[in-house]
Design an enzyme around this catalytic site. Structure first.
Site, PDB file in Angstrom:
ATOM      1  NE  ARG A 115       1.612   9.895  -0.420  1.00  0.00           N
ATOM      2  CZ  ARG A 115       2.737   8.920  -0.849  1.00  0.00           C
ATOM      3  NH1 ARG A 115       3.878   8.999  -0.827  1.00  0.00           N
ATOM      4  NH2 ARG A 115       2.127   7.608  -2.255  1.00  0.00           N
TER       5      ARG A 115
ATOM      6  CB  SER B   8      -5.284   9.667  -1.420  1.00  0.00           C
ATOM      7  OG  SER B   8      -5.029   8.995  -2.443  1.00  0.00           O
TER       8      SER B   8
ATOM      9  CD  GLU C 209      -1.882  12.140   0.432  1.00  0.00           C
ATOM     10  OE1 GLU C 209      -1.470  12.921  -0.519  1.00  0.00           O
ATOM     11  OE2 GLU C 209      -2.125  11.611   1.073  1.00  0.00           O
TER      12      GLU C 209
END
Length: 352
Positions: free
Chosen positions: A160, A239, A344
């Protein structure tokens, strides 16, 4: 190129949160994108780049500068080589590659947002990451004042993360190029255990790419991870936290906390990362075991009723409502397990 002033930004995000922009410009060509960025840089105007708005948390006060919405279009397929304009809708592009019989991104179906955001976050799900198929990223380099082509090896991809995320004010992604696989309509080898179970196959097996895509869409929908304007469980950024990666010593301390809190027979999810003893664990598991179960909360921002990893706007929330819930979850997990969750989504004008 469309220009608006005091323009609402909330409708451009999947959270449907945030205040207005002093100026909102919608660009439909690469040249328009570059022109807006150059103008902002030359005049010292703060710049916010918006794609699909699926990974964005904007403060209630909005953005005092130029918000640039990238709405470029372009899907070019040459054999197994794919080029996408930054503004292309990602999940639509995935569907078209599957229809063409190509493999490599079929398990990334249903992920909201635009193609240009995928290399920034190194988007991944269900055993696939875009870093495995991206060959080049074409971007405007604000520092050099020119358009550059960055090969995969120079993108610094990791979980990520990427070079673009590490230096967010330098590059504006214009196009993304991929090398897919002609597997005669079959998927890439299925890597993710949950996907394999849903398909009734073993990890490493291949299935029809269309079947893999439909199965992933079903799994995502069951977790509220496919956008639906009528379902508040999808008014989220998917998420909200990344899965923590723990060093060896941190992991041992974490296991001790798990034993103390949950008993000696409980084993948390653990996935080795590299060969240096680092371990990735599940943020969703941590949140649930810390007491934040599905549907947690009584205010206008709550945990999804379908998935503990999604924080949602139930329709009347403010960004501060959302952040208050996020901070409560972070503090609770830290207190319970000694692990610090990291958000995130990108935050604008606010922070946890």
């Amino acid at each position: 190129m469309q220009e608006l002033h005091d323009a609402p930004l909330a409708p451009l995000t999947t959270f449907r949160l945030g205040g207005p922009a002093a100026r909102l410009v919608t660009a439909t060509t690469d040249d328009e994108v570059v022109a807006v960025v150059r103008e902002a840089d030359e005049t010292g105007t703060p710049l916010l780049v918006i794609g699909g708005g699926s990974n964005l948390v904007i403060g209630d006060k909005g953005f005092d500068g130029t918000a640039l919405r990238i709405a470029t279009r372009g899907f070019a397929l040459d054999g197994t080589r794919l080029e996408l304009a930054a503004g292309e809708v990602w999940t639509d592009a995935v569907a078209r590659t599957v229809e063409a019989g190509l493999a490599g991104i079929e398990c990334l179906a249903g992920i909201p947002g635009s193609a240009g955001a995928t290399p920034i976050q190194n988007v991944g799900a269900y055993g696939q990451e875009v870093s495995a198929t991206i060959t080049e990223v074409v971007a405007y380099d604000r520092r050099a004042g020119e358009t550059v082509t960055i090969p995969n090896a120079a993108c610094d991809f990791s979980y990520r993360h990427s070079r673009f995320k590490a230096d967010p004010d330098r590059f504006v992604v214009l196009r993304v190029r991929f090398e897919l696989e002609d597997a005669r309509g079959m998927s890439a080898p299925i890597k993710y255990a949950e996907t394999a179970r849903a398909l009734g196959v073993e990890p490493g097996d291949r299935v029809p790419a269309a079947t893999a895509r439909e199965t992933v869409l079903g799994l995502r929908a069951g977790k509220g991870m496919v956008l639906d304007p009528e379902d508040h469980d999808t008014w989220s950024a998917g998420s909200f936290f990344t899965n923590p990666i723990l060093e060896r010593e941190q992991y041992e301390e974490f296991l001790g906390r798990v034993r103390d809190r949950l008993g000696p027979d409980v084993t948390p999810p653990a996935f080795p990362v590299g060969d240096n003893g680092r371990v990735k664990t599940s943020a969703a598991w941590l949140i649930d075991k810390a007491g934040f179960t599905k549907g947690y909360g009584t205010g206008p921002a709550r945990i999804s009723t379908k998935h503990t990893l999604a924080l949602t706007n139930r329709g009347e929330a403010t960004t501060e409502d959302l952040l208050a819930l996020a901070r409560e979850v972070v503090a609770g997990v830290q207190d319970a397990f000694g692990v610090t969750l990291v958000n995130e989504p990108v935050t604008v004008g606010v922070s946890l």
